[in-house]
Design a protein around this motif. Structure first.
Motif, PDB file in Angstrom:
ATOM      1  N   THR A  65       0.867  -1.178   0.000  1.00 28.19           N
ATOM      2  CA  THR A  65       0.000   0.000   0.000  1.00 28.19           C
ATOM      3  C   THR A  65       0.900   1.223   0.000  1.00 28.19           C
ATOM      4  OG1 THR A  65      -1.774  -1.114   1.211  1.00 28.19           O
ATOM      5  CG2 THR A  65      -1.773   1.290   1.259  1.00 28.19           C
ATOM      6  N   ILE A  66       0.640   2.135  -0.922  1.00 29.88           N
ATOM      7  CA  ILE A  66       1.370   3.400  -0.982  1.00 29.88           C
ATOM      8  C   ILE A  66       0.362   4.492  -0.640  1.00 29.88           C
ATOM      9  CG2 ILE A  66       2.731   4.967  -2.405  1.00 29.88           C
ATOM     10  CD1 ILE A  66       3.474   2.558  -4.171  1.00 29.88           C
ATOM     11  N   PHE A  67       0.552   5.116   0.518  1.00 29.92           N
ATOM     12  CA  PHE A  67      -0.389   6.114   0.982  1.00 29.92           C
ATOM     13  C   PHE A  67      -0.165   7.458   0.282  1.00 29.92           C
ATOM     14  CE2 PHE A  67      -0.465   2.932   4.321  1.00 29.92           C
ATOM     15  CZ  PHE A  67      -1.831   2.787   4.524  1.00 29.92           C
ATOM     16  N   SER A  68      -1.109   8.364   0.440  1.00 33.16           N
ATOM     17  CA  SER A  68      -1.079   9.673  -0.222  1.00 33.16           C
ATOM     18  C   SER A  68       0.183  10.459   0.122  1.00 33.16           C
ATOM     19  CB  SER A  68      -2.303  10.499   0.194  1.00 33.16           C
ATOM     20  OG  SER A  68      -3.475   9.904  -0.290  1.00 33.16           O
ATOM     21  N   ASP A  69       0.524  11.365  -0.780  1.00 31.88           N
ATOM     22  CA  ASP A  69       1.655  12.280  -0.613  1.00 31.88           C
ATOM     23  C   ASP A  69       2.981  11.532  -0.521  1.00 31.88           C
ATOM     24  OD1 ASP A  69      -0.259  14.372  -0.492  1.00 31.88           O
ATOM     25  OD2 ASP A  69      -0.535  14.006   1.655  1.00 31.88           O
ATOM     26  N   THR A  70       3.154  10.575  -1.426  1.00 30.10           N
ATOM     27  CA  THR A  70       4.357   9.746  -1.436  1.00 30.10           C
ATOM     28  C   THR A  70       5.008   9.785  -2.813  1.00 30.10           C
ATOM     29  OG1 THR A  70       3.396   8.266   0.215  1.00 30.10           O
ATOM     30  CG2 THR A  70       5.218   7.391  -1.072  1.00 30.10           C
ATOM     31  N   VAL A  71       6.328   9.856  -2.810  1.00 29.79           N
ATOM     32  CA  VAL A  71       7.132   9.754  -4.031  1.00 29.79           C
ATOM     33  C   VAL A  71       8.032   8.533  -3.869  1.00 29.79           C
ATOM     34  CG1 VAL A  71       8.949  10.855  -5.413  1.00 29.79           C
ATOM     35  CG2 VAL A  71       7.111  12.254  -4.421  1.00 29.79           C
ATOM     36  N   VAL A  72       8.054   7.688  -4.907  1.00 31.91           N
ATOM     37  CA  VAL A  72       8.909   6.502  -4.895  1.00 31.91           C
ATOM     38  C   VAL A  72       9.954   6.688  -5.987  1.00 31.91           C
ATOM     39  CG1 VAL A  72       9.006   3.990  -5.044  1.00 31.91           C
ATOM     40  CG2 VAL A  72       6.942   5.089  -4.151  1.00 31.91           C
ATOM     41  N   GLY A  73      11.232   6.737  -5.601  1.00 32.68           N
ATOM     42  CA  GLY A  73      12.337   7.000  -6.522  1.00 32.68           C
ATOM     43  C   GLY A  73      12.550   5.877  -7.519  1.00 32.68           C
ATOM     44  N   ALA A  74      13.178   6.217  -8.618  1.00 35.11           N
ATOM     45  CA  ALA A  74      13.429   5.294  -9.726  1.00 35.11           C
ATOM     46  C   ALA A  74      14.088   3.994  -9.266  1.00 35.11           C
ATOM     47  CB  ALA A  74      14.312   5.975 -10.772  1.00 35.11           C
ATOM     48  N   GLY A  83       5.987  10.547   2.167  1.00 34.72           N
ATOM     49  CA  GLY A  83       7.409  10.850   2.159  1.00 34.72           C
ATOM     50  C   GLY A  83       8.066  10.439   0.851  1.00 34.72           C
ATOM     51  N   LEU A  84       9.382  10.586   0.814  1.00 35.99           N
ATOM     52  CA  LEU A  84      10.186  10.184  -0.333  1.00 35.99           C
ATOM     53  C   LEU A  84      10.866   8.860  -0.001  1.00 35.99           C
ATOM     54  CD1 LEU A  84      11.650  10.653  -3.061  1.00 35.99           C
ATOM     55  CD2 LEU A  84      13.370  11.926  -1.771  1.00 35.99           C
ATOM     56  N   ILE A 123      16.207  -0.659  -2.620  1.00 38.80           N
ATOM     57  CA  ILE A 123      15.747  -2.045  -2.690  1.00 38.80           C
ATOM     58  C   ILE A 123      16.085  -2.701  -1.354  1.00 38.80           C
ATOM     59  CG2 ILE A 123      15.961  -4.245  -3.883  1.00 38.80           C
ATOM     60  CD1 ILE A 123      16.984  -2.652  -6.320  1.00 38.80           C
ATOM     61  N   PRO A 124      15.132  -2.932  -0.495  1.00 38.68           N
ATOM     62  CA  PRO A 124      13.733  -2.505  -0.598  1.00 38.68           C
ATOM     63  C   PRO A 124      13.624  -1.001  -0.356  1.00 38.68           C
ATOM     64  CG  PRO A 124      14.098  -3.470   1.557  1.00 38.68           C
ATOM     65  CD  PRO A 124      15.398  -3.616   0.782  1.00 38.68           C
ATOM     66  N   SER A 125      12.506  -0.441  -0.766  1.00 40.81           N
ATOM     67  CA  SER A 125      12.322   1.006  -0.615  1.00 40.81           C
ATOM     68  C   SER A 125      12.300   1.387   0.863  1.00 40.81           C
ATOM     69  CB  SER A 125      11.041   1.456  -1.309  1.00 40.81           C
ATOM     70  OG  SER A 125       9.938   0.756  -0.807  1.00 40.81           O
ATOM     71  N   THR A 126      13.053   2.399   1.186  1.00 40.78           N
ATOM     72  CA  THR A 126      13.097   2.926   2.557  1.00 40.78           C
ATOM     73  C   THR A 126      12.901   4.428   2.503  1.00 40.78           C
ATOM     74  OG1 THR A 126      15.514   3.094   2.445  1.00 40.78           O
ATOM     75  CG2 THR A 126      14.617   1.110   3.471  1.00 40.78           C
ATOM     76  N   LYS A 127      12.372   4.962   3.580  1.00 37.63           N
ATOM     77  CA  LYS A 127      12.093   6.395   3.631  1.00 37.63           C
ATOM     78  C   LYS A 127      13.389   7.182   3.679  1.00 37.63           C
ATOM     79  CE  LYS A 127       8.764   9.512   5.645  1.00 37.63           C
ATOM     80  NZ  LYS A 127       7.671   9.608   6.639  1.00 37.63           N
ATOM     81  N   ARG A 128      13.527   8.128   2.759  1.00 32.52           N
ATOM     82  CA  ARG A 128      14.724   8.969   2.698  1.00 32.52           C
ATOM     83  C   ARG A 128      14.493  10.330   3.337  1.00 32.52           C
ATOM     84  NH1 ARG A 128      18.843   5.670   0.564  1.00 32.52           N
ATOM     85  NH2 ARG A 128      17.665   3.890  -0.212  1.00 32.52           N
ATOM     86  N   LYS A 129      13.254  10.847   3.211  1.00 29.13           N
ATOM     87  CA  LYS A 129      12.938  12.116   3.868  1.00 29.13           C
ATOM     88  C   LYS A 129      11.443  12.373   3.838  1.00 29.13           C
ATOM     89  CE  LYS A 129      13.448  15.475   0.101  1.00 29.13           C
ATOM     90  NZ  LYS A 129      14.137  16.665  -0.333  1.00 29.13           N
TER      91      LYS A 129
END
Length: 190
Positions: free
Chosen positions: A156-165, A176-177, A181-187
């Motif tokens: 689930t990807i909640f609102s106001d989220t950016v997932v980097g390339a 958040g941003l 791999i795996p995706s982790t919160k950067r900021k």
């Protein structure tokens, strides 16, 4: 100033919706074939024809949904898409386990969204023939998914989220941003 796609859609919405209703009368197999045929069609005619066929097949399709060229979208009948969504070129999306995409979402080119995963238990049955586990994917509103991202079953990807390339999304992502791999919160996004 150029007219935006949103304004053009609004101006022609009545006609597009009428055509969607007309096309919906066709057998599903014909509409699936049309979707495949229109996959590589360039320009505005391709965009309109992909929207019409996708909308006639989807569980729900909002207004002003852009589907780029050469996308592979399977099990469309299990997919819900909100308004103002962009699915760019060369995406692979399989809705067999249910997929929900909110409004104002952009999915960059070359992304994959899977709503199932294979089980793998050591047995006499080879992995490739073992059963498939369905897990729905939810992408809420105001989400940007970068190019080459893999969204795996159950995420689930909640609102106001950016997932980097090139990130891999396996779990839930709050605002958040995210990258990696795996995706982790950067900021946080402020």
């Amino acid at each position: 100033m150029r007219e935006t796609g949103r304004k053009k859609f609004g101006r022609w919405k009545w006609l597009i919706k009428l055509i969607v209703k007309s096309v919906s009368i066709l057998p599903r197999s014909i509409r699936v074939t049309l979707m495949s045929m229109f996959s590589g069609l360039p320009g505005k005619p391709g965009v309109v024809l992909r929207y019409i066929t996708f909308s006639s097949l989807a569980k729900y399709c909002g207004d002003n949904v852009y589907i780029g060229r050469w996308c592979i979208i399977k099990n469309i009948q299990n997919i819900k898409v909100g308004d103002n969504v962009s699915i760019h070129d060369y995406n692979y999306i399989d809705g067999i386990g249910e997929l929900s995409i909110g409004s104002d979402v952009s999915i960059a080119h070359g992304a994959s969204i899977l709503t199932f995963e294979h089980s793998y238990v050591k047995s006499a049955v080879p992995f490739k023939y073992q059963h498939v586990v369905m897990k729905p994917v939810e992408i809420h509103s105001n989400v940007w998914i970068g190019c080459g991202v893999r969204v795996l079953a159950g995420a689930t990807i909640f609102s106001d989220t950016v997932v980097g390339a090139n990130s891999v999304v396996k779990h839930n992502l709050s605002s958040g941003l995210y990258a990696g791999i795996p995706s982790t919160k950067r900021k946080d996004i402020l």
